[in-house]
Design an enzyme around this catalytic site. Structure first.
Site, mmCIF file in Angstrom:
data_model
loop_
_atom_site.group_PDB
_atom_site.id
_atom_site.type_symbol
_atom_site.label_atom_id
_atom_site.label_comp_id
_atom_site.label_asym_id
_atom_site.label_seq_id
_atom_site.Cartn_x
_atom_site.Cartn_y
_atom_site.Cartn_z
ATOM 1 N N CYS A 1 -88.367 -56.926 70.358
ATOM 2 C CA CYS A 1 -87.931 -57.422 69.332
ATOM 3 C C CYS A 1 -88.742 -57.662 68.046
ATOM 4 O O CYS A 1 -89.832 -58.164 68.310
ATOM 5 C CB CYS A 1 -86.928 -58.650 69.528
ATOM 6 S SG CYS A 1 -85.865 -59.051 68.175
ATOM 7 N N CYS B 1 -88.870 -65.500 66.785
ATOM 8 C CA CYS B 1 -88.232 -66.679 67.152
ATOM 9 C C CYS B 1 -89.047 -67.269 68.462
ATOM 10 O O CYS B 1 -89.440 -66.588 69.445
ATOM 11 C CB CYS B 1 -86.954 -66.413 67.917
ATOM 12 S SG CYS B 1 -85.883 -65.432 66.815
ATOM 13 N N CYS C 1 -88.892 -67.118 72.338
ATOM 14 C CA CYS C 1 -87.953 -66.041 72.857
ATOM 15 C C CYS C 1 -89.001 -65.269 73.504
ATOM 16 O O CYS C 1 -90.050 -64.373 72.840
ATOM 17 C CB CYS C 1 -87.252 -65.199 71.711
ATOM 18 S SG CYS C 1 -86.476 -63.990 72.766
ATOM 19 N N CYS D 1 -70.639 -61.394 78.413
ATOM 20 C CA CYS D 1 -71.358 -61.520 77.185
ATOM 21 C C CYS D 1 -72.552 -60.496 76.894
ATOM 22 O O CYS D 1 -73.194 -60.704 78.091
ATOM 23 C CB CYS D 1 -71.844 -62.965 76.952
ATOM 24 S SG CYS D 1 -72.563 -63.386 75.447
ATOM 25 N N CYS E 1 -67.808 -60.595 74.748
ATOM 26 C CA CYS E 1 -68.615 -61.385 73.782
ATOM 27 C C CYS E 1 -69.817 -60.660 73.540
ATOM 28 O O CYS E 1 -70.008 -59.722 74.365
ATOM 29 C CB CYS E 1 -68.967 -62.679 74.407
ATOM 30 S SG CYS E 1 -70.000 -63.638 73.361
ATOM 31 N N CYS F 1 -68.879 -67.967 68.535
ATOM 32 C CA CYS F 1 -69.568 -68.711 69.392
ATOM 33 C C CYS F 1 -70.927 -69.397 68.959
ATOM 34 O O CYS F 1 -71.964 -68.217 68.665
ATOM 35 C CB CYS F 1 -69.924 -67.873 70.857
ATOM 36 S SG CYS F 1 -71.012 -68.749 72.018
ATOM 37 N N ARG G 1 -70.660 -75.266 76.013
ATOM 38 C CA ARG G 1 -71.141 -74.517 77.054
ATOM 39 C C ARG G 1 -72.444 -75.070 77.347
ATOM 40 O O ARG G 1 -73.537 -75.366 76.741
ATOM 41 C CB ARG G 1 -71.478 -73.003 76.918
ATOM 42 C CG ARG G 1 -71.924 -72.398 77.937
ATOM 43 C CD ARG G 1 -71.768 -70.958 77.868
ATOM 44 N NE ARG G 1 -70.693 -70.562 77.567
ATOM 45 C CZ ARG G 1 -70.351 -69.649 76.598
ATOM 46 N NH1 ARG G 1 -71.095 -69.018 75.897
ATOM 47 N NH2 ARG G 1 -69.073 -68.903 76.251
HETATM 48 N N1 SAM Z 1 -81.206 -61.132 69.275
HETATM 49 C C1 SAM Z 1 -80.032 -61.601 68.947
HETATM 50 C C2 SAM Z 1 -80.133 -62.720 68.254
HETATM 51 O O1 SAM Z 1 -81.194 -63.506 68.293
HETATM 52 O O2 SAM Z 1 -79.256 -63.254 67.334
HETATM 53 C C3 SAM Z 1 -79.280 -62.102 70.178
HETATM 54 C C4 SAM Z 1 -79.932 -62.542 71.438
HETATM 55 S S1 SAM Z 1 -80.793 -63.900 71.488
HETATM 56 C C5 SAM Z 1 -81.610 -64.001 72.836
HETATM 57 C C6 SAM Z 1 -79.451 -65.157 71.569
HETATM 58 C C7 SAM Z 1 -79.787 -66.752 71.753
HETATM 59 O O3 SAM Z 1 -80.559 -66.985 73.001
HETATM 60 C C8 SAM Z 1 -81.073 -66.977 70.664
HETATM 61 O O4 SAM Z 1 -80.085 -67.249 69.621
HETATM 62 C C9 SAM Z 1 -81.206 -68.271 71.533
HETATM 63 O O5 SAM Z 1 -80.506 -69.493 70.976
HETATM 64 C C10 SAM Z 1 -81.142 -68.302 72.784
HETATM 65 N N2 SAM Z 1 -82.416 -68.613 73.587
HETATM 66 C C11 SAM Z 1 -83.368 -67.287 73.568
HETATM 67 N N3 SAM Z 1 -84.280 -67.721 74.226
HETATM 68 C C12 SAM Z 1 -84.134 -68.684 74.854
HETATM 69 C C13 SAM Z 1 -85.017 -69.651 75.646
HETATM 70 N N4 SAM Z 1 -86.067 -69.395 76.071
HETATM 71 N N5 SAM Z 1 -84.480 -70.875 75.902
HETATM 72 C C14 SAM Z 1 -83.144 -71.195 75.440
HETATM 73 N N6 SAM Z 1 -82.349 -70.401 74.738
HETATM 74 C C15 SAM Z 1 -82.947 -69.114 74.169
HETATM 75 C C1 DTB Z 2 -76.846 -68.601 74.228
HETATM 76 O O1 DTB Z 2 -76.667 -69.487 73.286
HETATM 77 N N1 DTB Z 2 -77.720 -68.699 75.177
HETATM 78 C C2 DTB Z 2 -77.631 -67.512 76.004
HETATM 79 C C3 DTB Z 2 -76.831 -66.550 74.980
HETATM 80 N N2 DTB Z 2 -76.460 -67.312 73.940
HETATM 81 C C4 DTB Z 2 -77.090 -65.292 74.818
HETATM 82 C C5 DTB Z 2 -79.084 -66.888 75.941
HETATM 83 C C6 DTB Z 2 -80.017 -67.761 76.846
HETATM 84 C C7 DTB Z 2 -81.455 -66.935 76.632
HETATM 85 C C8 DTB Z 2 -82.332 -67.579 77.581
HETATM 86 C C9 DTB Z 2 -83.783 -66.922 77.577
HETATM 87 C C10 DTB Z 2 -83.812 -65.453 78.439
HETATM 88 O O2 DTB Z 2 -82.973 -65.416 79.565
HETATM 89 O O3 DTB Z 2 -84.272 -64.497 77.868
HETATM 90 FE FE1 SF4 Z 3 -85.346 -61.336 68.830
HETATM 91 FE FE2 SF4 Z 3 -85.244 -63.138 70.582
HETATM 92 FE FE3 SF4 Z 3 -85.320 -63.777 68.044
HETATM 93 FE FE4 SF4 Z 3 -82.847 -62.585 69.317
HETATM 94 S S1 SF4 Z 3 -83.967 -64.509 69.798
HETATM 95 S S2 SF4 Z 3 -83.882 -61.948 67.386
HETATM 96 S S3 SF4 Z 3 -83.980 -61.205 70.851
HETATM 97 S S4 SF4 Z 3 -86.980 -62.611 69.063
#
Ligand code: SAM
Ligand code: DTB
Ligand code: SF4
Length: 334
Positions: free
Chosen positions: A74, A78, A81, A118, A149, A209, A281
């Site tokens: 990506c 963030c 992530c 989802c 979702c 959501c 959730r």
């Molecule tokens: N890429 C898209 C976005 O960021 O809008 C969708 C997928 S993203 C992984 C969805 C959500 O997962 C993020 O907004 C964040 O709140 C959550 N998330 C990602 N990595 C995480 C982590 N290490 N621990 C907890 N929540 C996480």
């Molecule tokens: C949300 O609030 N939590 C989920 C879902 N929406 C997409 C994602 C959690 C991701 C946790 C880190 C991972 O597994 O990569």
């Molecule tokens: Fe990309 Fe992860 Fe940020 Fe979603 S949360 S936009 S997958 S870097």
């Protein structure tokens, strides 16, 4: 971690201030939310549980299963992530799944008892070609009798309508944290970008959501600020995921001081009190919580979980473990 406080950060806070001066009839002031955080734990949980019972069956939890349909690589930064291409983590950039893989996974989710499926993609936002594939996936998920979702990043004008037309029930797009702390975690998209996508989802009549992550090193005021945003939306989200940061090696937030789990339960309770009709959730982070903490979160008003052995790239309790906890607590699922 190095601070990303920059122009974007200033923009986030300025936007937030002007937004609040001009527009919002506040349902919940920051002071009122702070007062909830300051309550003795038992008083807070009693209040939250009472409100929970007035609005929901207190012994039922909704099950959503996640599938990463496009993993890694990506462009965004963030800080939490593992899927960002900017960090060196074990997650590899893999192409979008094909439709049969998605159907198979949705069938297993349904067989295991989930009611919502989802689909998450590691994109800044979907390109038209991607969106066409996701729409096909949504149609197949719906044909199985599951709610659908998706979480695909930022949506452009018209994209939410297309997803609605394909049958999408919910779109997940998180605010993640308070406007003030946001710039310490993400610099490639602003708070306003996120609110714009949420407006598009709402306008297309898709359920929203939207929640955030706690334990990212924010102070309590970061958690207050997140709840303040969510609870004062013109129409609060139907579903509010509260994630506890899952720390992943290679991400900037690896090594952040761990949040006390009771503070996590407090955040759940306050989401319940301030958004009485939303599903709250208990999201990422359950693997690090013992059964007692999870049970307290259900008592505090959490009534939905991510169910299935994987979140997107990290682990989640296995279904047998969750079923066994539900049995011991007399919780039904749907
Ligand atoms: N890429 C898209 C976005 O960021 O809008 C969708 C997928 S993203 C992984 C969805 C959500 O997962 C993020 O907004 C964040 O709140 C959550 N998330 C990602 N990595 C995480 C982590 N290490 N621990 C907890 N929540 C996480
Ligand atoms: C949300 O609030 N939590 C989920 C879902 N929406 C997409 C994602 C959690 C991701 C946790 C880190 C991972 O597994 O990569
Ligand atoms: Fe990309 Fe992860 Fe940020 Fe979603 S949360 S936009 S997958 S870097």
């Amino acid at each position: 971690m190095p601070s990303k406080k920059n122009q974007a950060q200033v923009k986030n806070v300025e936007f937030y201030k002007s937004f609040h001066q001009s527009n919002v009839k506040e349902r919940w002031s920051k002071q009122a939310i702070e007062k909830l955080f300051d309550l003795p734990f038992n008083d807070l949980l009693f209040q939250a549980h009472t409100i929970h019972r007035q609005n929901f069956d207190a012994n039922t939890v909704q099950l959503s299963t996640l599938l990463s349909i496009k993993t890694g690589g990506c462009s965004e930064d963030c800080g939490y992530c593992p899927q960002s291409a900017r960090y060196s983590t074990e997650v590899e950039n893999t192409p979008i799944l094909n439709i049969d893989e998605v159907i198979k996974s949705a069938q297993s989710a349904k067989a295991a008892g989930a009611t919502r499926f989802c689909m998450g993609a590691a994109w800044r936002g979907p390109k038209q070609r991607d969106l066409d594939l996701v729409k096909q996936m949504v149609r197949e998920v719906k044909a199985l009798g599951l709610e659908a979702c998706a979480t695909l990043g930022m949506l452009k004008e018209g994209q939410a309508e297309e997803l609605k037309e394909a049958g999408l029930d919910y779109y997940n797009h998180n605010l993640d944290t308070s406007p003030e702390y946001y710039g310490d975690v993400i610099s490639t998209r602003t708070y306003k970008d996120r609110l714009d996508t949420l407006d598009r989802v709402r306008a297309a009549d898709i359920h929203v959501c939207c929640g955030g992550i706690v334990g990212m090193g924010e102070s309590r005021s970061g958690r207050v600020g997140l709840i303040h945003q969510l609870a004062n939306m013109e129409h609060p989200p139907e579903s509010v995921p509260i994630n506890l940061l899952t720390q992943v090696e290679g991400t900037p937030l690896m090594g952040t001081e761990e949040l006390d789990h009771f503070e996590f339960v407090r955040t759940i309770a306050i989401a319940r009190i301030t958004m009485p009709q939303s599903f709250v959730r208990l999201s990422a982070g359950r693997e690090s919580m013992d059964d007692g903490i999870q049970s307290l979160a259900f008592f505090a008003g959490a009534n939905s979980i991510f169910y299935g052995e994987e979140l997107l790239t990290t682990g989640n309790p296995n279904t047998e473990k969750d079923q066994s906890l539900f049995k011991r607590l007399g919780i039904k699922s749907n």
